[in-house]
Design a protein around this motif. Structure first.
Motif, PDB file in Angstrom:
ATOM      1  N   LEU A 109       0.740  -1.398  -0.141  1.00 32.26           N
ATOM      2  CA  LEU A 109       0.199   0.027  -0.169  1.00 32.26           C
ATOM      3  C   LEU A 109       0.906   1.399   0.131  1.00 32.26           C
ATOM      4  O   LEU A 109       0.657   2.202  -0.648  1.00 32.26           O
ATOM      5  CB  LEU A 109      -1.023   0.093   1.277  1.00 32.26           C
ATOM      6  N   ALA A 110       1.760   1.197   0.755  1.00 31.91           N
ATOM      7  CA  ALA A 110       2.805   2.290   0.923  1.00 31.91           C
ATOM      8  C   ALA A 110       3.429   2.860  -0.317  1.00 31.91           C
ATOM      9  O   ALA A 110       3.902   3.688  -0.724  1.00 31.91           O
ATOM     10  CB  ALA A 110       3.985   2.285   2.280  1.00 31.91           C
ATOM     11  N   ALA A 111       4.015   1.506  -0.963  1.00 29.34           N
ATOM     12  CA  ALA A 111       4.445   1.510  -2.441  1.00 29.34           C
ATOM     13  C   ALA A 111       3.700   1.893  -3.457  1.00 29.34           C
ATOM     14  O   ALA A 111       4.056   2.239  -4.772  1.00 29.34           O
ATOM     15  CB  ALA A 111       5.173   0.345  -2.451  1.00 29.34           C
ATOM     16  N   GLY A 112       2.215   2.496  -3.021  1.00 30.15           N
ATOM     17  CA  GLY A 112       1.455   2.769  -4.164  1.00 30.15           C
ATOM     18  C   GLY A 112       0.931   1.716  -5.133  1.00 30.15           C
ATOM     19  O   GLY A 112       0.264   1.928  -6.051  1.00 30.15           O
ATOM     20  N   LYS A 113       1.083   0.498  -4.822  1.00 27.82           N
ATOM     21  CA  LYS A 113       0.618  -0.864  -5.493  1.00 27.82           C
ATOM     22  C   LYS A 113      -0.797  -0.727  -5.754  1.00 27.82           C
ATOM     23  O   LYS A 113      -1.524  -0.475  -4.519  1.00 27.82           O
ATOM     24  CB  LYS A 113       1.186  -1.988  -5.364  1.00 27.82           C
ATOM     25  N   PRO A 114      -1.421  -1.431  -6.521  1.00 28.77           N
ATOM     26  CA  PRO A 114      -3.119  -1.266  -6.695  1.00 28.77           C
ATOM     27  C   PRO A 114      -3.835  -2.508  -5.954  1.00 28.77           C
ATOM     28  O   PRO A 114      -4.575  -3.173  -6.320  1.00 28.77           O
ATOM     29  CB  PRO A 114      -3.305  -1.673  -8.409  1.00 28.77           C
ATOM     30  N   VAL A 115      -3.612  -2.364  -4.794  1.00 27.88           N
ATOM     31  CA  VAL A 115      -3.835  -3.549  -3.553  1.00 27.88           C
ATOM     32  C   VAL A 115      -5.584  -3.506  -3.735  1.00 27.88           C
ATOM     33  O   VAL A 115      -6.110  -4.446  -3.569  1.00 27.88           O
ATOM     34  CB  VAL A 115      -3.382  -3.099  -2.347  1.00 27.88           C
ATOM     35  N   VAL A 116      -6.084  -2.328  -3.381  1.00 33.63           N
ATOM     36  CA  VAL A 116      -7.429  -2.405  -3.432  1.00 33.63           C
ATOM     37  C   VAL A 116      -8.178  -2.963  -4.605  1.00 33.63           C
ATOM     38  O   VAL A 116      -9.101  -3.624  -4.505  1.00 33.63           O
ATOM     39  CB  VAL A 116      -7.974  -0.704  -3.243  1.00 33.63           C
ATOM     40  N   GLU A 117      -7.618  -2.692  -5.836  1.00 31.36           N
ATOM     41  CA  GLU A 117      -8.212  -2.951  -6.928  1.00 31.36           C
ATOM     42  C   GLU A 117      -8.037  -4.630  -7.352  1.00 31.36           C
ATOM     43  O   GLU A 117      -8.799  -5.490  -7.397  1.00 31.36           O
ATOM     44  CB  GLU A 117      -7.455  -2.310  -8.443  1.00 31.36           C
ATOM     45  N   GLN A 118      -6.652  -5.034  -6.595  1.00 32.23           N
ATOM     46  CA  GLN A 118      -6.569  -6.607  -6.708  1.00 32.23           C
ATOM     47  C   GLN A 118      -7.370  -7.183  -5.733  1.00 32.23           C
ATOM     48  O   GLN A 118      -7.902  -8.465  -6.304  1.00 32.23           O
ATOM     49  CB  GLN A 118      -5.016  -6.766  -6.354  1.00 32.23           C
ATOM     50  N   ALA A 119      -7.780  -6.447  -4.740  1.00 34.05           N
ATOM     51  CA  ALA A 119      -8.578  -7.221  -3.657  1.00 34.05           C
ATOM     52  C   ALA A 119     -10.202  -7.397  -4.260  1.00 34.05           C
ATOM     53  O   ALA A 119     -10.750  -8.448  -4.114  1.00 34.05           O
ATOM     54  CB  ALA A 119      -8.704  -6.480  -2.444  1.00 34.05           C
ATOM     55  N   LEU A 120     -10.441  -6.290  -4.933  1.00 33.91           N
ATOM     56  CA  LEU A 120     -11.859  -6.247  -5.397  1.00 33.91           C
ATOM     57  C   LEU A 120     -11.925  -7.256  -6.636  1.00 33.91           C
ATOM     58  O   LEU A 120     -13.038  -8.211  -6.713  1.00 33.91           O
ATOM     59  CB  LEU A 120     -12.333  -4.799  -6.135  1.00 33.91           C
ATOM     60  N   ALA A 121     -11.069  -7.437  -7.541  1.00 32.94           N
ATOM     61  CA  ALA A 121     -10.879  -8.480  -8.427  1.00 32.94           C
ATOM     62  C   ALA A 121     -11.049  -9.857  -7.818  1.00 32.94           C
ATOM     63  O   ALA A 121     -11.468 -10.821  -8.378  1.00 32.94           O
ATOM     64  CB  ALA A 121      -9.711  -8.288  -9.196  1.00 32.94           C
ATOM     65  N   PHE A 122     -10.184 -10.165  -6.741  1.00 33.89           N
ATOM     66  CA  PHE A 122     -10.084 -11.316  -6.269  1.00 33.89           C
ATOM     67  C   PHE A 122     -11.653 -11.684  -5.533  1.00 33.89           C
ATOM     68  O   PHE A 122     -12.049 -12.710  -5.721  1.00 33.89           O
ATOM     69  CB  PHE A 122      -9.090 -11.497  -4.934  1.00 33.89           C
ATOM     70  N   ALA A 123     -12.298 -10.861  -4.890  1.00 38.61           N
ATOM     71  CA  ALA A 123     -13.569 -11.304  -4.365  1.00 38.61           C
ATOM     72  C   ALA A 123     -14.531 -11.410  -5.331  1.00 38.61           C
ATOM     73  O   ALA A 123     -15.417 -12.568  -5.285  1.00 38.61           O
ATOM     74  CB  ALA A 123     -14.152  -9.996  -3.492  1.00 38.61           C
ATOM     75  N   ARG A 124     -14.316 -10.515  -6.604  1.00 31.57           N
ATOM     76  CA  ARG A 124     -15.184 -10.816  -7.661  1.00 31.57           C
ATOM     77  C   ARG A 124     -15.007 -12.369  -8.465  1.00 31.57           C
ATOM     78  O   ARG A 124     -16.084 -13.102  -8.792  1.00 31.57           O
ATOM     79  CB  ARG A 124     -15.012  -9.853  -8.707  1.00 31.57           C
ATOM     80  N   ASP A 125     -13.731 -12.718  -8.390  1.00 33.90           N
ATOM     81  CA  ASP A 125     -13.641 -13.825  -9.234  1.00 33.90           C
ATOM     82  C   ASP A 125     -13.638 -15.261  -8.377  1.00 33.90           C
ATOM     83  O   ASP A 125     -13.500 -16.355  -8.931  1.00 33.90           O
ATOM     84  CB  ASP A 125     -12.206 -13.840  -9.838  1.00 33.90           C
ATOM     85  N   ALA A 126     -13.676 -15.002  -6.940  1.00 34.74           N
ATOM     86  CA  ALA A 126     -13.661 -16.225  -6.086  1.00 34.74           C
ATOM     87  C   ALA A 126     -14.784 -17.274  -6.311  1.00 34.74           C
ATOM     88  O   ALA A 126     -14.580 -18.390  -6.073  1.00 34.74           O
ATOM     89  CB  ALA A 126     -13.534 -15.849  -4.708  1.00 34.74           C
ATOM     90  N   GLY A 127     -16.045 -16.613  -6.779  1.00 35.15           N
ATOM     91  CA  GLY A 127     -17.167 -17.460  -6.883  1.00 35.15           C
ATOM     92  C   GLY A 127     -17.712 -17.826  -5.487  1.00 35.15           C
ATOM     93  O   GLY A 127     -18.651 -18.641  -5.423  1.00 35.15           O
ATOM     94  N   GLN A 128     -17.192 -17.432  -4.290  1.00 35.83           N
ATOM     95  CA  GLN A 128     -17.768 -17.651  -2.977  1.00 35.83           C
ATOM     96  C   GLN A 128     -17.125 -16.676  -1.892  1.00 35.83           C
ATOM     97  O   GLN A 128     -16.447 -15.722  -2.385  1.00 35.83           O
ATOM     98  CB  GLN A 128     -17.013 -19.020  -2.325  1.00 35.83           C
ATOM     99  N   THR A 129     -17.643 -16.770  -0.582  1.00 32.89           N
ATOM    100  CA  THR A 129     -17.263 -15.763   0.256  1.00 32.89           C
ATOM    101  C   THR A 129     -15.863 -15.627   0.710  1.00 32.89           C
ATOM    102  O   THR A 129     -15.305 -16.743   0.824  1.00 32.89           O
ATOM    103  CB  THR A 129     -18.081 -16.135   1.518  1.00 32.89           C
ATOM    104  N   VAL A 130     -15.147 -14.504   0.438  1.00 32.95           N
ATOM    105  CA  VAL A 130     -13.836 -14.465   0.915  1.00 32.95           C
ATOM    106  C   VAL A 130     -13.577 -13.629   2.115  1.00 32.95           C
ATOM    107  O   VAL A 130     -14.392 -12.767   2.618  1.00 32.95           O
ATOM    108  CB  VAL A 130     -13.112 -13.595  -0.347  1.00 32.95           C
ATOM    109  N   LEU A 131     -12.222 -13.954   2.667  1.00 32.79           N
ATOM    110  CA  LEU A 131     -11.579 -13.128   3.456  1.00 32.79           C
ATOM    111  C   LEU A 131     -10.797 -12.339   2.930  1.00 32.79           C
ATOM    112  O   LEU A 131      -9.712 -12.777   2.157  1.00 32.79           O
ATOM    113  CB  LEU A 131     -11.168 -14.000   4.810  1.00 32.79           C
ATOM    114  N   ILE A 132     -10.776 -11.093   3.362  1.00 37.00           N
ATOM    115  CA  ILE A 132      -9.695 -10.081   3.060  1.00 37.00           C
ATOM    116  C   ILE A 132      -9.078  -9.332   4.166  1.00 37.00           C
ATOM    117  O   ILE A 132      -9.781  -9.004   5.049  1.00 37.00           O
ATOM    118  CB  ILE A 132      -9.954  -9.216   2.148  1.00 37.00           C
ATOM    119  N   TYR A 133      -7.819  -9.688   4.567  1.00 36.29           N
ATOM    120  CA  TYR A 133      -7.267  -9.371   5.860  1.00 36.29           C
ATOM    121  C   TYR A 133      -5.863  -8.636   5.736  1.00 36.29           C
ATOM    122  O   TYR A 133      -5.074  -8.885   4.932  1.00 36.29           O
ATOM    123  CB  TYR A 133      -7.169 -10.853   6.654  1.00 36.29           C
TER     124      TYR A 133
END
Length: 430
Positions: free
Chosen positions: A295-319
């Motif tokens: 996050l501090a390095a400015g990487k697209p962490v939020v976008e990656q997390a949203l894509a992960f949740a969208r593609d998982a096909g089931q309930t996810v944990l983001i931590y």
């Protein structure tokens, strides 16, 4: 929620979001219809409130003392304007705020504004292993200072002697209401309180070894304008109002069912939350860890997390949960405040993105994280429902699109809390 206003009986001020929910849970268990406000409610929201108890959640646990006092007094003024008969200041069952002493100074300011000369301080929560004996706070069978909780990254608590800790935070004289007085019952407690007041004591730390002690304290303090403590001390308060004929009979815990997607978000680094994340991972359920350094390095962490949740096909944990050593390493590199703020902001943005994607049920671990998430989701009022685990109820927001939320203090809940909470928010347990 009902649009018919009802004068609340009990007004509560909590120093963080999950602490407020914990307290509200306790009041609902006692039969009080309870609403939790995120910050001081607007006049528009206040017009439609219909509750026996109102809990205002502030973020004053870790703010500068002057700011914490100012916000708490503003909340008090709002509650008194609504006609609340008694005020409860709620803080953590590990009695931690800041080294400067938000608990003591806020309590002193509230006491003065209410024109009272005495209150109790009792963070005991026996159901979660927090007890007080001879003024010392225990976690299970260990002194707080030896329990592993003394190394909280934001609010370390290395002294288990609550009388000494509280005395360092207030100009009032601090005394002790010991277990042997409490064991003799309500009248003995009232008598001891009278003695303490005669001795010039303004605040007394109260021992409590069991729920029975908390019920005794609650009954003995029915006439005190202000009480302070953890949620456990509120156990006996509903019955005081019921005995006085002021509490309506109702299904206080009933909530509507909320349909939609679901997610678990965890930002706490506590022992309990680490265990809950481990349980989720051991069950091979999908999870994605947020890296504060990324996050501090400015990487697209939020976008990656949203894509992960969208593609998982089931309930996810983001931590962002990690071990104390890992937390310290990140804090050394980024600084304590920046490290925490980056994670909270990211999880809030993820929650907002998931809401747009159709998620309507949120399980959130960590007090600061819960505050960031409800703010990002635009939640202002919560109706409190049935308990999931000690200190953590199901809740439903009053938003235009109602949301179901479980907001958990980091140290609360059993290893399987995430699964239990998801099931209850979906209407699988009441």
């Amino acid at each position: 929620m009902s649009t018919t206003a009802h004068r609340p009986l009990l007004g509560c001020i909590a120093d963080d979001f999950t602490g407020a929910t914990d307290l509200a849970n306790m009041l609902v268990r006692g039969g009080m219809r309870t609403v939790q406000s995120i910050g001081i409610p607007s006049a528009e929201m206040a017009a439609g409130l219909d509750a026996d108890a109102i809990v205002i959640a502030l973020k004053s646990r870790t703010t500068p003392v002057a700011e914490a006092v100012e916000e708490s007094l503003a909340a008090l003024a709002w509650l008194k304007d609504r006609g609340c008969e008694q005020v409860f200041f709620k803080y953590c069952s590990t009695f931690d705020s800041t080294a400067a002493g938000n608990i003591g100074q806020v309590s002193e300011a509230l006491l003065e504004k209410l024109g009272s000369d005495f209150t109790l301080a009792c963070p005991a929560f026996p159901e979660n292993g927090r007890t007080i004996f001879r003024g010392h706070l225990f976690v299970q069978d260990q002194l707080l200072s030896e329990s592993g909780m003394q190394h909280h990254p934001l609010t370390p608590m290395t002294d288990a002697n609550l009388v000494r800790v509280l005395q360092s935070q207030t100009q009032l004289k601090v005394g002790l209401l010991r277990y042997d007085s409490i064991a003799k019952g309500v009248e003995a407690v009232r008598g001891r309180i009278a003695q303490l007041r005669a001795e010039g004591v303004g605040m007394a730390v109260a021992d409590a070894l069991s729920d029975a002690d908390l019920y005794t304290l609650g009954a003995a303090c029915a006439d005190l304008p202000l009480l302070t403590g953890g949620s456990g001390l509120a156990l006996g308060l509903p019955e005081n109002f019921r005995r006085a004929g002021k509490l309506r009979d109702s299904d206080a815990a009933k909530l509507p069912t909320i349909n939609g997607g679901e997610v678990v978000l965890a930002g706490s680094a506590s022992v309990a939350t680490n265990g809950q994340v481990a349980t989720w991972l051991e069950a091979a359920r999908p999870a994605l860890r947020i890296d504060p350094l990324a996050l501090a390095a400015g990487k697209p962490v939020v976008e990656q997390a949203l894509a992960f949740a969208r593609d998982a096909g089931q309930t996810v944990l983001i931590y962002a949960t990690s071990s104390p050593d890992e937390v310290k390493a990140v804090q050394r590199e980024l600084g304590v405040e920046r490290a925490g703020a980056l994670v909270e902001q990211a999880l809030g943005e993820i929650a907002k993105g998931l809401l747009a994607a159709g998620v309507r049920r949120f399980v959130v671990a960590g007090g600061e994280t819960s505050g960031a998430v409800v703010q990002a989701l635009g939640v202002q009022l919560l109706q409190i429902g049935a308990q999931i685990d000690p200190g953590v109820p199901a809740t439903v927001s009053n938003s235009a699109q109602p949301l179901a939320l479980a907001l958990k203090s980091g140290n609360f809940g059993g290893p399987d809390f995430f699964a239990k909470a998801l099931k209850q928010l979906a209407g699988g347990a009441q």
